[in-house]
Design a protein around this motif. Structure first.
Motif, PDB file in Angstrom:
ATOM      1  N   THR A  51       0.841  -1.215   0.000  1.00 49.54           N
ATOM      2  CA  THR A  51       0.000   0.000   0.000  1.00 49.54           C
ATOM      3  C   THR A  51       0.871   1.258   0.000  1.00 49.54           C
ATOM      4  O   THR A  51       0.378   2.350   0.271  1.00 49.54           O
ATOM      5  N   ASP A  52       2.157   1.087  -0.295  1.00 47.15           N
ATOM      6  CA  ASP A  52       3.068   2.244  -0.344  1.00 47.15           C
ATOM      7  C   ASP A  52       3.094   2.767  -1.783  1.00 47.15           C
ATOM      8  O   ASP A  52       3.972   2.421  -2.573  1.00 47.15           O
TER       9      ASP A  52
ATOM     10  N   ILE B  62      -9.762   0.891  -3.402  1.00 46.48           N
ATOM     11  CA  ILE B  62      -8.671  -0.029  -3.028  1.00 46.48           C
ATOM     12  C   ILE B  62      -9.025  -0.756  -1.724  1.00 46.48           C
ATOM     13  O   ILE B  62      -8.850  -1.975  -1.613  1.00 46.48           O
ATOM     14  N   LYS B  63      -9.572  -0.023  -0.761  1.00 42.18           N
ATOM     15  CA  LYS B  63      -9.931  -0.663   0.515  1.00 42.18           C
ATOM     16  C   LYS B  63     -11.006  -1.734   0.291  1.00 42.18           C
ATOM     17  O   LYS B  63     -10.930  -2.818   0.869  1.00 42.18           O
ATOM     18  N   ASN B  64     -11.990  -1.410  -0.561  1.00 36.07           N
ATOM     19  CA  ASN B  64     -13.027  -2.412  -0.835  1.00 36.07           C
ATOM     20  C   ASN B  64     -12.442  -3.625  -1.538  1.00 36.07           C
ATOM     21  O   ASN B  64     -12.852  -4.762  -1.296  1.00 36.07           O
ATOM     22  N   ASN B  65     -11.479  -3.373  -2.428  1.00 36.69           N
ATOM     23  CA  ASN B  65     -10.803  -4.487  -3.100  1.00 36.69           C
ATOM     24  C   ASN B  65     -10.116  -5.386  -2.081  1.00 36.69           C
ATOM     25  O   ASN B  65     -10.186  -6.609  -2.172  1.00 36.69           O
ATOM     26  N   ILE B  66      -9.441  -4.767  -1.134  1.00 34.30           N
ATOM     27  CA  ILE B  66      -8.720  -5.549  -0.116  1.00 34.30           C
ATOM     28  C   ILE B  66      -9.708  -6.380   0.706  1.00 34.30           C
ATOM     29  O   ILE B  66      -9.499  -7.563   0.950  1.00 34.30           O
TER      30      ILE B  66
ATOM     31  N   SER C 292      -0.102   9.912   7.471  1.00 30.96           N
ATOM     32  CA  SER C 292      -1.136  10.499   6.615  1.00 30.96           C
ATOM     33  C   SER C 292      -2.425   9.699   6.832  1.00 30.96           C
ATOM     34  O   SER C 292      -2.388   8.538   7.258  1.00 30.96           O
ATOM     35  N   TYR C 293      -3.554  10.338   6.536  1.00 30.21           N
ATOM     36  CA  TYR C 293      -4.818   9.655   6.772  1.00 30.21           C
ATOM     37  C   TYR C 293      -4.895   8.328   6.027  1.00 30.21           C
ATOM     38  O   TYR C 293      -5.440   7.353   6.528  1.00 30.21           O
ATOM     39  N   SER C 294      -4.342   8.289   4.807  1.00 34.40           N
ATOM     40  CA  SER C 294      -4.467   7.031   4.057  1.00 34.40           C
ATOM     41  C   SER C 294      -3.721   5.913   4.770  1.00 34.40           C
ATOM     42  O   SER C 294      -4.204   4.787   4.866  1.00 34.40           O
ATOM     43  N   VAL C 295      -2.540   6.222   5.321  1.00 30.20           N
ATOM     44  CA  VAL C 295      -1.769   5.191   6.033  1.00 30.20           C
ATOM     45  C   VAL C 295      -2.533   4.746   7.280  1.00 30.20           C
ATOM     46  O   VAL C 295      -2.723   3.549   7.525  1.00 30.20           O
ATOM     47  N   VAL C 296      -2.979   5.707   8.060  1.00 34.42           N
ATOM     48  CA  VAL C 296      -3.683   5.407   9.303  1.00 34.42           C
ATOM     49  C   VAL C 296      -4.975   4.611   9.014  1.00 34.42           C
ATOM     50  O   VAL C 296      -5.325   3.678   9.730  1.00 34.42           O
ATOM     51  N   ASP C 297      -5.652   4.973   7.933  1.00 37.65           N
ATOM     52  CA  ASP C 297      -6.892   4.259   7.596  1.00 37.65           C
ATOM     53  C   ASP C 297      -6.623   2.817   7.190  1.00 37.65           C
ATOM     54  O   ASP C 297      -7.436   1.930   7.471  1.00 37.65           O
ATOM     55  N   PHE C 298      -5.501   2.554   6.531  1.00 39.08           N
ATOM     56  CA  PHE C 298      -5.158   1.157   6.218  1.00 39.08           C
ATOM     57  C   PHE C 298      -4.891   0.382   7.510  1.00 39.08           C
ATOM     58  O   PHE C 298      -5.253  -0.783   7.637  1.00 39.08           O
TER      59      PHE C 298
ATOM     60  N   ARG D 297      -7.681   8.943  15.138  1.00 33.64           N
ATOM     61  CA  ARG D 297      -8.436   8.841  13.881  1.00 33.64           C
ATOM     62  C   ARG D 297      -9.712   8.019  14.089  1.00 33.64           C
ATOM     63  O   ARG D 297     -10.766   8.362  13.568  1.00 33.64           O
ATOM     64  N   LYS D 298      -9.586   6.938  14.863  1.00 33.42           N
ATOM     65  CA  LYS D 298     -10.780   6.119  15.170  1.00 33.42           C
ATOM     66  C   LYS D 298     -11.822   6.984  15.899  1.00 33.42           C
ATOM     67  O   LYS D 298     -13.002   6.941  15.600  1.00 33.42           O
TER      68      LYS D 298
END
Ligand SMILES: Nc1ncnc2c1ncn2[C@@H]1O[C@H](COP(=O)(O)OP(=O)(O)OP(=O)(O)O)[C@@H](O)[C@H]1O
Ligand SMILES: [Mg+2]
Length: 302
Positions: free
Chosen positions: A42-43, A108-112, A129-135, A166-167
């Motif tokens: 995811t990088d 991408i998240k739905n794909n995972i 970053s939010y994308s990292v934290v969200d993963f 973030r949660k």
């Protein structure tokens, strides 16, 4: 729709602490025990998992999703030279490839989430970053990697806090006055002083007391895991204890310690050999470290 039995995210705020190496070897270890495993890079800005596995020109990966979103996630999988282990590549090194928009990230998240596998192991980019934290928050189990240095321990603590805040921010969505207590992304709008759960709860008590219970429930259910990498001396293991103490004191969270990985030439050499050290030398000291981490993962957390 199929979904993975278990999603594991491997992250940590600091760059170069061994996230990709550890994600790859955990995935290889699970695969060699007969589990069906998908390793996911995811990088997007600086993908390198394919290189760690000896795949130099990946035929496809998430980059395909940037052109058309109507793609079956299973079609993004690449076989690796390890039985039961498949890979999804990230975008590559093209300028701008790390700037994935919100909508594409959701796809991408739905794909995972719809991959069919026993385990999906996510290798995360550095930073908060939010994308990292969200993963990290997408996974059933999140591993934070630290090295023994104080700077790394502090960064990893901040990482765990960013994930937790973030949660909590997700639970406060739409309530701007509460969001500013946990959103540190914009210093002009954020309440930068709210750095501990105790302080957050005190402030909530004054503004919206019902939310204290919401926060307590989220804190109680948050169980990040911890791995200490590049251990050279017994004293290095203290880093894990220190981090756990910090998280307990300021966040009320007790990270689950999974184990450590020694500093070893075998680990570094495996990068050039493009073969996870766990596959080449499962009985070596670093191989045993990974065994123990996987045992702890599958027994302490599930
Ligand atoms: N236990 C170890 N012993 C020796 N070398 C190590 C160890 N762990 C990591 N390294 C070295 O550190 C390098 C960086 O590791 P890795 O790519 O896994 O870090 P990362 O956290 O994923 O980095 P990034 O933040 O850039 O994604 C490896 O290529 C390897 O040379
Ligand atoms: Mg990496």
């Amino acid at each position: 729709m199929a979904s993975p039995e278990h999603i594991i995210a491997v992250g940590g705020g600091k760059g170069g602490v061994g996230k990709s190496i550890i994600a790859t070897n955990i995935a290889a270890g699970l695969a060699s025990s007969g589990k069906k495993v998908v390793l996911v890079d995811t990088d997007f800005g600086s993908s390198n998992l394919h290189a760690l596995l000896g795949i130099y020109n990946p035929a496809h990966g998430f980059a395909n999703l940037f052109q058309t979103t109507a793609i079956n996630p299973q079609s993004l999988l690449l076989d690796t030279k390890i039985d039961n282990l498949q890979l999804i590549c990230a975008a590559g090194d093209n300028p701008g490839s790390s700037d994935v928009d919100f909508e594409t990230l959701n796809i991408i998240k739905n794909n995972i989430r719809s991959l069919s596998a026993d385990y999906v192991v996510l290798d995360l980019a550095p930073g908060v970053s939010y994308s990292v934290v969200d993963f990290f928050n997408l996974a059933h189990t999140g591993l934070a990697i630290t090295t023994p240095e104080l700077t790394s321990v502090i960064k990893t603590f901040s990482y765990i806090r960013a994930v937790l805040f973030r949660k909590i921010g997700d639970a406060f969505r739409g309530k701007e006055n509460l969001l500013r207590l946990v959103d540190h992304s914009n210093p002009t709008h954020a309440d930068m002083e709210t750095h501990s759960i105790k302080l957050l709860k005190e402030k909530l008590l004054a503004i919206d007391p019902k939310q204290v219970l919401v926060v307590e429930t989220l804190v109680d259910s948050f169980k990040p895991c911890l791995v200490v990498n590049r251990v050279r001396y017994t004293k290095d293991l203290k880093a894990g204890d220190n981090l756990i103490q910090l998280a307990k004191k300021y966040l009320g969270v007790e990270p689950v310690y999974l184990g450590y990985l020694l500093e070893s030439d075998r680990v570094r050499d495996s990068v050039d050999e493009t073969l996870p050290f766990f596959i080449k030398e499962p009985d070596s000291k670093p191989g045993n470290n990974i065994h123990k981490i996987i045992d702890a993962l599958t027994t302490k957390v599930s």
